[in-house]
Design a protein around this motif. Structure first.
Motif, PDB file in Angstrom:
ATOM      1  N   SER A   1       5.707  32.908   1.940  1.00  0.00           N
ATOM      2  CA  SER A   1       4.266  33.125   2.050  1.00  0.00           C
ATOM      3  C   SER A   1       3.599  31.774   2.261  1.00  0.00           C
ATOM      4  CB  SER A   1       3.711  33.806   0.794  1.00  0.00           C
ATOM      5  OG  SER A   1       3.895  32.964  -0.336  1.00  0.00           O
ATOM      6  N   SER A   2       2.356  31.827   2.687  1.00  0.00           N
ATOM      7  CA  SER A   2       1.601  30.588   2.901  1.00  0.00           C
ATOM      8  C   SER A   2       0.306  30.653   2.128  1.00  0.00           C
ATOM      9  CB  SER A   2       1.330  30.373   4.396  1.00  0.00           C
ATOM     10  OG  SER A   2       0.531  31.418   4.912  1.00  0.00           O
ATOM     11  N   VAL A   3      -0.252  29.473   1.859  1.00  0.00           N
ATOM     12  CA  VAL A   3      -1.519  29.389   1.142  1.00  0.00           C
ATOM     13  C   VAL A   3      -2.407  28.410   1.887  1.00  0.00           C
ATOM     14  CG1 VAL A   3      -0.680  27.527  -0.366  1.00  0.00           C
ATOM     15  CG2 VAL A   3      -2.611  28.946  -1.091  1.00  0.00           C
ATOM     16  N   ASP A   4      -3.686  28.722   1.938  1.00  0.00           N
ATOM     17  CA  ASP A   4      -4.659  27.840   2.573  1.00  0.00           C
ATOM     18  C   ASP A   4      -5.315  26.984   1.504  1.00  0.00           C
ATOM     19  OD1 ASP A   4      -4.000  29.130   4.857  1.00  0.00           O
ATOM     20  OD2 ASP A   4      -5.855  30.279   5.043  1.00  0.00           O
ATOM     21  N   LEU A   5      -5.029  25.677   1.560  1.00  0.00           N
ATOM     22  CA  LEU A   5      -5.612  24.755   0.596  1.00  0.00           C
ATOM     23  C   LEU A   5      -6.962  24.271   1.107  1.00  0.00           C
ATOM     24  CD1 LEU A   5      -2.415  22.643  -0.177  1.00  0.00           C
ATOM     25  CD2 LEU A   5      -3.336  24.551  -1.496  1.00  0.00           C
ATOM     26  N   LYS A   6      -7.955  24.366   0.244  1.00  0.00           N
ATOM     27  CA  LYS A   6      -9.302  23.951   0.642  1.00  0.00           C
ATOM     28  C   LYS A   6      -9.475  22.438   0.612  1.00  0.00           C
ATOM     29  CE  LYS A   6     -10.678  28.207   1.002  1.00  0.00           C
ATOM     30  NZ  LYS A   6     -10.939  28.804   2.327  1.00  0.00           N
ATOM     31  N   ALA A   7      -8.658  21.763  -0.199  1.00  0.00           N
ATOM     32  CA  ALA A   7      -8.745  20.299  -0.273  1.00  0.00           C
ATOM     33  C   ALA A   7      -7.329  19.730  -0.264  1.00  0.00           C
ATOM     34  CB  ALA A   7      -9.470  19.869  -1.548  1.00  0.00           C
ATOM     35  N   PHE A   8      -7.127  18.711   0.559  1.00  0.00           N
ATOM     36  CA  PHE A   8      -5.808  18.080   0.662  1.00  0.00           C
ATOM     37  C   PHE A   8      -6.024  16.615   1.025  1.00  0.00           C
ATOM     38  CE2 PHE A   8      -1.918  16.683   2.613  1.00  0.00           C
ATOM     39  CZ  PHE A   8      -0.916  17.335   1.908  1.00  0.00           C
ATOM     40  N   SER A   9      -5.591  15.708   0.142  1.00  0.00           N
ATOM     41  CA  SER A   9      -5.791  14.279   0.356  1.00  0.00           C
ATOM     42  C   SER A   9      -4.450  13.562   0.327  1.00  0.00           C
ATOM     43  CB  SER A   9      -6.693  13.681  -0.732  1.00  0.00           C
ATOM     44  OG  SER A   9      -7.980  14.244  -0.656  1.00  0.00           O
ATOM     45  N   LEU A  10      -4.162  12.821   1.398  1.00  0.00           N
ATOM     46  CA  LEU A  10      -2.906  12.084   1.519  1.00  0.00           C
ATOM     47  C   LEU A  10      -3.173  10.613   1.230  1.00  0.00           C
ATOM     48  CD1 LEU A  10       0.098  12.386   2.330  1.00  0.00           C
ATOM     49  CD2 LEU A  10      -0.582  11.908   4.676  1.00  0.00           C
ATOM     50  N   PHE A  11      -2.359  10.010   0.339  1.00  0.00           N
ATOM     51  CA  PHE A  11      -2.551   8.623  -0.088  1.00  0.00           C
ATOM     52  C   PHE A  11      -1.319   7.785   0.254  1.00  0.00           C
ATOM     53  CE2 PHE A  11      -5.083  11.247  -2.905  1.00  0.00           C
ATOM     54  CZ  PHE A  11      -6.316  10.620  -2.885  1.00  0.00           C
ATOM     55  N   PHE A  12      -1.551   6.665   0.920  1.00  0.00           N
ATOM     56  CA  PHE A  12      -0.514   5.662   1.157  1.00  0.00           C
ATOM     57  C   PHE A  12      -0.846   4.487   0.237  1.00  0.00           C
ATOM     58  CE2 PHE A  12      -0.810   8.184   4.911  1.00  0.00           C
ATOM     59  CZ  PHE A  12       0.455   8.217   5.473  1.00  0.00           C
ATOM     60  N   VAL A  13      -0.043   4.296  -0.793  1.00  0.00           N
ATOM     61  CA  VAL A  13      -0.320   3.256  -1.787  1.00  0.00           C
ATOM     62  C   VAL A  13       0.744   2.173  -1.703  1.00  0.00           C
ATOM     63  CG1 VAL A  13      -0.762   2.780  -4.215  1.00  0.00           C
ATOM     64  CG2 VAL A  13      -1.319   5.017  -3.266  1.00  0.00           C
ATOM     65  N   GLN A  14       0.295   0.920  -1.657  1.00  0.00           N
ATOM     66  CA  GLN A  14       1.201  -0.228  -1.641  1.00  0.00           C
ATOM     67  C   GLN A  14       0.826  -1.159  -2.778  1.00  0.00           C
ATOM     68  OE1 GLN A  14      -0.339  -0.575   2.546  1.00  0.00           O
ATOM     69  NE2 GLN A  14       1.510  -1.788   2.773  1.00  0.00           N
ATOM     70  N   VAL A  15       1.819  -1.650  -3.484  1.00  0.00           N
ATOM     71  CA  VAL A  15       1.609  -2.720  -4.461  1.00  0.00           C
ATOM     72  C   VAL A  15       2.521  -3.878  -4.080  1.00  0.00           C
ATOM     73  CG1 VAL A  15       1.807  -3.458  -6.849  1.00  0.00           C
ATOM     74  CG2 VAL A  15       0.904  -1.199  -6.340  1.00  0.00           C
ATOM     75  N   HIS A  16       1.934  -5.049  -3.898  1.00  0.00           N
ATOM     76  CA  HIS A  16       2.683  -6.249  -3.533  1.00  0.00           C
ATOM     77  C   HIS A  16       2.726  -7.190  -4.731  1.00  0.00           C
ATOM     78  CE1 HIS A  16       1.706  -5.704   1.031  1.00  0.00           C
ATOM     79  NE2 HIS A  16       2.517  -4.774   0.546  1.00  0.00           N
ATOM     80  N   GLY A  17       3.922  -7.666  -5.064  1.00  0.00           N
ATOM     81  CA  GLY A  17       4.084  -8.573  -6.186  1.00  0.00           C
ATOM     82  C   GLY A  17       4.585  -9.936  -5.729  1.00  0.00           C
ATOM     83  N   THR A  18       3.931 -11.004  -6.219  1.00  0.00           N
ATOM     84  CA  THR A  18       4.309 -12.372  -5.838  1.00  0.00           C
ATOM     85  C   THR A  18       4.204 -13.273  -7.051  1.00  0.00           C
ATOM     86  OG1 THR A  18       3.214 -11.944  -3.725  1.00  0.00           O
ATOM     87  CG2 THR A  18       3.945 -14.199  -4.133  1.00  0.00           C
ATOM     88  N   VAL A  19       5.206 -14.135  -7.269  1.00  0.00           N
ATOM     89  CA  VAL A  19       5.174 -15.104  -8.366  1.00  0.00           C
ATOM     90  C   VAL A  19       4.753 -16.467  -7.815  1.00  0.00           C
ATOM     91  CG1 VAL A  19       6.533 -16.338 -10.079  1.00  0.00           C
ATOM     92  CG2 VAL A  19       6.882 -13.898  -9.735  1.00  0.00           C
ATOM     93  N   ASN A  20       3.702 -17.032  -8.407  1.00  0.00           N
ATOM     94  CA  ASN A  20       3.220 -18.351  -7.993  1.00  0.00           C
ATOM     95  C   ASN A  20       2.857 -19.178  -9.212  1.00  0.00           C
ATOM     96  OD1 ASN A  20       3.220 -18.132  -5.066  1.00  0.00           O
ATOM     97  ND2 ASN A  20       1.601 -16.608  -5.344  1.00  0.00           N
ATOM     98  N   SER A  21       2.923 -20.479  -9.056  1.00  0.00           N
ATOM     99  CA  SER A  21       2.447 -21.388 -10.096  1.00  0.00           C
ATOM    100  C   SER A  21       0.937 -21.501  -9.997  1.00  0.00           C
ATOM    101  CB  SER A  21       3.090 -22.770  -9.918  1.00  0.00           C
ATOM    102  OG  SER A  21       2.570 -23.672 -10.857  1.00  0.00           O
ATOM    103  N   ARG A  22       0.240 -21.363 -11.144  1.00  0.00           N
ATOM    104  CA  ARG A  22      -1.214 -21.427 -11.144  1.00  0.00           C
ATOM    105  C   ARG A  22      -1.702 -22.339 -12.254  1.00  0.00           C
ATOM    106  NH1 ARG A  22      -4.378 -17.456  -8.923  1.00  0.00           N
ATOM    107  NH2 ARG A  22      -6.035 -18.821  -9.650  1.00  0.00           N
ATOM    108  N   ASN A  23      -2.892 -22.892 -12.039  1.00  0.00           N
ATOM    109  CA  ASN A  23      -3.564 -23.673 -13.059  1.00  0.00           C
ATOM    110  C   ASN A  23      -4.358 -22.720 -13.943  1.00  0.00           C
ATOM    111  OD1 ASN A  23      -5.914 -25.196 -14.254  1.00  0.00           O
ATOM    112  ND2 ASN A  23      -4.778 -26.898 -13.349  1.00  0.00           N
TER     113      ASN A  23
END
Length: 945
Positions: A777-799
């Motif tokens: 069977s099928s269903v009609d969704l009234k709301a549908f949101s697609l998310f592309f999420v990226q998290v970037h991690g970097t190690v740096n020396s900081r003051n």
């Protein structure tokens, strides 16, 4: 000096009219330079002919000596060769039997001469002359010629010759005694009938050459022959053979290329060995590939561009054109319209185009955009003139101005000219805003109650908030008691029609194809691309298809992952158990090498609801985010159990709020241990404390920092250790007396609701439901949101001091340690940065090995018992690279590929999405108001009906 040589040389049999040669190698084995002189005697005819057999009664010499294998000097019978010690040189003996016989007296015979070689040293001494008897045999009977090689046809089309084939071939084998060729062209692979073309070779007129070719016949010489005005719809096969008086040689069968041949010919295929019947040389549908690079171009004339590239309006050689647009030197290129009479890109040819067609009788005009902004002209507001008259507002222009170029050919077949627009996720298409209505302000008007927005051009719009409903182009004056007048202009459209155009062409929108070859530095990739089960099938695990980690899976205690399908794509739904409980899939502890290399985590998921909350899209969207729960947790466990309650040390981007609310996307990207560096400060109360950041904001707050949702302001939190957090505050700094790191958080405005859903529309403002196949069977969704999420991690020396500069809430008086390593995490949602955190880490205390637990789960509250927020999972990837720039590039490429792969979900269409055309004799042009568009579509316009 010593000499070694043959005292006689026998030359190959040489047919009259041709020539042959052999070389005599001379080596100076002495210690001084030597000049060698070679001379040859007159030719002696051992057998016939006699002088009377020749046309002019003369018998000419036929044996010669030369320093070149191609020709000889007829005025001399002697040549010199100077050689230094150990050098090698050659004399060449040339045999050119004459063919000037009287009729009936042609003859063969032996011809001889004596070659004498003399040597003279610079010291004045010389050896005895070397004498070599030279014998050649003149023949008048020809052997069957060898096969022709490298026989291929270059297929082309031009206005003068129509579809034409230029055949090319080469004499590649042995002495080539050839007087011509026969080239056959047939419509049948068995050559049951054919057109034969007889091609004689051109005879030489140089006195030092034989009648045909040079002294090796035609060995190594290339030939060509063009046949034009061929049918575009017929099969063609070709073969060629060499001819001489001895007959016709074996056939060589043709290979075909379009316009140019490869630089390298493999002998097995192209050097005379291509099997019978050769390749079909019929016209093959071609795509004309063009490229246009620019940093800024106005009113781009696409018709003129393609006609100039082709050289005419006749595109019969092609079934399509691909034009790739990209920047020349900048990060983004711009194509902009200067007036609403034209589009930013215009295809309105001055003459009718002739074109071929591919599948479905379609000529495909494909436009590919890479990092481009395509901006149509903005309207202008109402103007109040000095004479009291009013000029109404101007309309915005179209992005594309395309002519409908369909036509019916001589066979009464409709040839369709379709447009295909393919973009990357960054390219932007923007239709100009319409001019605003006039507003006359009287001297009794309260100006503080009026919102006045002056006329705007498209280039003044903010690139992140491209379209909001309150941006008008408004003109206004202050008059005595003037009555407001003037009409507003209309916003621009995706597509315009040229003057006199009756119908829209068919225009389709899609994403650029991308390579799916991911980096070798991926630790895992959970993907839905390889799902083979039918919709409705349940499973209790999601296995990593790629990556360094072997046999890695996310597992659950029950079958809560269920296959769903929409628009030809399969993916998983993570079911909810209802109430406040949660269903989750998680990994067992997995050992990963500890690394400080730049890393990335990418999660692609969707939230959906069956029905709108109170028929309100905005409130539905807020409810979806507010009840989504902690979708992602990527945390490290350094022994013991994973942390998930308020008393534990929190991973970055994760905090419980009011005991039941979590960030939608949380966790450090790096596989990093909980070795967190303590940095001590002294407060005004002379109490030493350790500051740490606690990020509890949900995704809704990340998207809308000005929202009052969970507005804590600066009130006390966690025993008075909560500092510096206000409505929309850009930086948050938190403290705790437990062993915790210093962490700084920055948030970025993301006031944009375009991430709801894309609507296939029956009218510009009515969204079509998202159709989900649940299995049976099928269903009609009234709301549908697609998310592309990226998290970037970097190690740096900081003051450290820089991090707390101008933070008055801290009132620190001294800083013990000023330089530390910080783990920086940046979060991007649908391409826009939403948050940034920096957490102090102690690299000196890293363990050799660590373990990490991974969680993907959904939590629905009791308030959604009847209309739950649903979670769908598409891709989950973690990897690292050697540098931050390479990591950024790899992450971007992955998201580009995923957007292309999931374009049917983004477009709610199994193929490229049709945005304009004629349906049932009615013009249709679909608009994309921002509330109905995914940000990766980046298409902003209204429709023109």
């Amino acid at each position: 000096m010593s000499t070694d040589y043959y005292n006689s040389l026998y030359l190959n049999k040489t047919p009259t009219g041709f020539g042959g040669y052999t070389g005599v190698k001379v080596v100076n084995s002495g210690n001084f330079p030597i000049t060698y002189t070679a001379s040859i005697s007159n030719t002696t005819f051992v057998t016939s002919p006699v002088a009377g057999d020749a046309v002019d009664g003369l018998l000419y010499d036929t044996l010669y000596v030369s320093k070149d294998s191609k020709y000889f000097d007829i005025n001399t019978n002697s040549v010199d060769l100077f050689l230094n010690p150990a050098e090698t040189g050659f004399f060449y003996l040339m045999h050119r039997p004459f063919s000037t016989f009287t009729a009936g007296n042609e003859s063969t015979g032996i011809e001889t001469a004596v070659l004498s070689i003399y040597s003279n040293s610079i010291l004045g001494d010389s050896d005895e002359a070397i004498t070599i008897d030279v014998t050649g045999q003149r023949v008048i009977t020809f052997e069957t010629p060898n096969n022709v090689g490298r026989f291929y046809g270059l297929k082309d089309y031009d206005a003068d010759n129509g579809y034409n084939i230029k055949f090319n071939w080469l004499c590649i084998d042995g002495y080539s005694y050839i007087t011509g060729f026969r080239l056959d062209l047939s419509n049948y692979s068995n050559f049951s009938s054919y057109q034969a073309y007889y091609l004689p070779v051109v005879r030489n007129n140089q006195i030092f050459l034989p009648n045909y070719g040079d002294y090796s016949g035609f060995f190594g010489e290339s030939f060509s022959f063009q046949i034009g005005n061929l049918s575009l719809s017929s099969d063609y096969y070709s073969r060629i053979a060499a001819i001489n008086e001895g007959g016709i040689g074996g056939f060589t069968y043709a290979t075909g290329f379009w316009k140019t041949a490869p630089n390298y010919f493999d002998d097995a295929t192209y050097s005379g060995l291509h099997p019978n019947p050769g390749e079909n040389l019929n016209y093959t549908k071609q795509i004309l590939e063009l490229e246009y690079k620019t940093d800024y171009t106005t009113d781009f004339d696409l018709a003129d561009f393609i006609v100039s590239a082709n050289g005419s309006y006749d595109f019969s050689a092609y079934s399509g054109i691909t034009v790739k647009f990209s920047p020349l030197t900048r990060d983004f290129g711009v194509l902009a319209a200067t007036t609403n009479e034209f589009g930013a890109i215009n295809l309105t040819p001055k003459q009718a185009l002739r074109f071929n067609v591919g599948d479905g009788n379609v000529f495909a005009m494909q436009l590919e955009f890479e990092n481009m902004k395509v901006l149509s002209a903005g309207g202008f507001g109402v103007q109040f003139n000095s004479d009291g008259s009013v000029s109404n507002a101007g309309d915005g222009g179209p992005i594309f101005n395309f002519d409908n170029l369909n036509y019916t050919d001589s066979t009464d077949t409709l040839r369709k000219f379709n447009y295909y627009i393919q973009k990357d996720v960054d390219s932007i298409f923007y239709a100009g805003l319409g001019g605003g209505a006039g507003l006359a302000i009287t001297d009794t008007s309260d100006i503080s109650d009026l919102e006045l927005v002056p006329g705007r051009e498209i280039n003044l719009l903010d690139s992140l908030n491209l379209r909001t409903s309150d941006i008008l182009s408004t003109a206004f004056v202050i008059e005595g008691d003037e009555t407001p007048q003037g009409l507003a202009g209309f916003d621009g459209a995706t597509l315009g029609r040229p003057a006199g155009g009756n119908f829209y062409p068919d225009v389709y929108l899609g994403f650029k194809p991308r390579n799916s070859n991911f980096s070798n530095n991926i630790y895992f990739r959970f993907t839905s691309e390889d799902i083979t089960d039918s919709a409705g099938t349940a499973t209790d695990s999601w296995a990593s298809r790629d990556g360094i980690i072997n046999s890695f899976s996310l597992s659950s205690t029950s079958n809560i992952l269920v296959v769903r399908e929409a628009y030809g794509k399969k993916f998983y739904e993570l079911l909810s158990s209802g109430a406040e409980n949660e269903n989750k899939i998680s990994s067992a502890s997995v050992e990963l090498p500890v690394s400080s290399r730049p890393s990335y985590t990418i999660l692609v998921f969707a939230l959906a609801k069956n029905d709108l909350n109170n028929n309100d899209k905005l409130n539905t969207y807020k409810a979806m985010l507010g009840n989504a729960g902690k979708i992602h947790s990527f945390v490290h466990v350094d022994g013991g159990s994973y942390f998930e309650d308020a008393s534990s040390v929190y991973p970055v981007n994760f905090k419980e709020v009011n005991s039941n609310f979590y960030s939608t996307f949380c966790g450090s990207t790096l596989n990093y241990p909980t070795i967190l560096d303590q940095i001590q400060y002294e407060t005004s109360a002379r109490r030493t404390a350790t500051y740490t950041f606690v990020n509890y904001a949900d995704l809704w707050r990340e998207l809308n920092p000005d929202s009052t949702l969970y507005n804590q302001n600066t009130t006390s939190f966690n025993e008075g250790k909560y500092y510096s957090w206000g409505v929309g505050a850009p930086i948050g700094i938190y403290t705790s007396n437990i062993d915790s790191p210093v962490t700084i958080s920055r948030r970025y405005s993301f006031k944009n609701f375009n991430i709801c859903d894309l609507g296939n529309m029956t009218s510009p403002d009515v969204a079509v439901d998202f159709v989900l196949d649940e299995g049976g069977s099928s269903v009609d969704l009234k709301a549908f949101s697609l998310f592309f999420v990226q998290v970037h991690g970097t190690v740096n020396s900081r003051n450290v001091q820089e991090l707390f500069l101008n933070q008055s809430n801290l009132r620190e008086q001294s800083i013990e340690l000023t330089n530390r390593y910080f783990l920086k995490n940046e979060t991007f949602i649908n391409g826009l940065k939403t948050s940034e955190t920096e957490m102090a880490v102690n690299l000196d205390s890293l363990p050799v090995n660590g373990r990490a637990d991974y969680y993907l789960h959904l939590n629905n509250s009791t308030t959604e018992s009847t209309n739950k927020t649903r979670l769908f999972l598409f891709d989950y990837i973690y990897g690292e690279e050697s540098t931050a720039s390479k990591r950024d590039s790899v992450s971007k490429n992955i998201v580009e590929y995923l957007a292309y792969s999931l374009s049917p979900i983004l477009l709610k269409s199994a193929t490229d999405f049709k945005i304009a055309g004629v349906e049932n004799s009615v013009n249709t042009s679909l608009g994309f108001p921002s509330p109905l568009s995914h940000p990766y579509l980046n298409l902003y316009s209204n429709s023109i009906t």
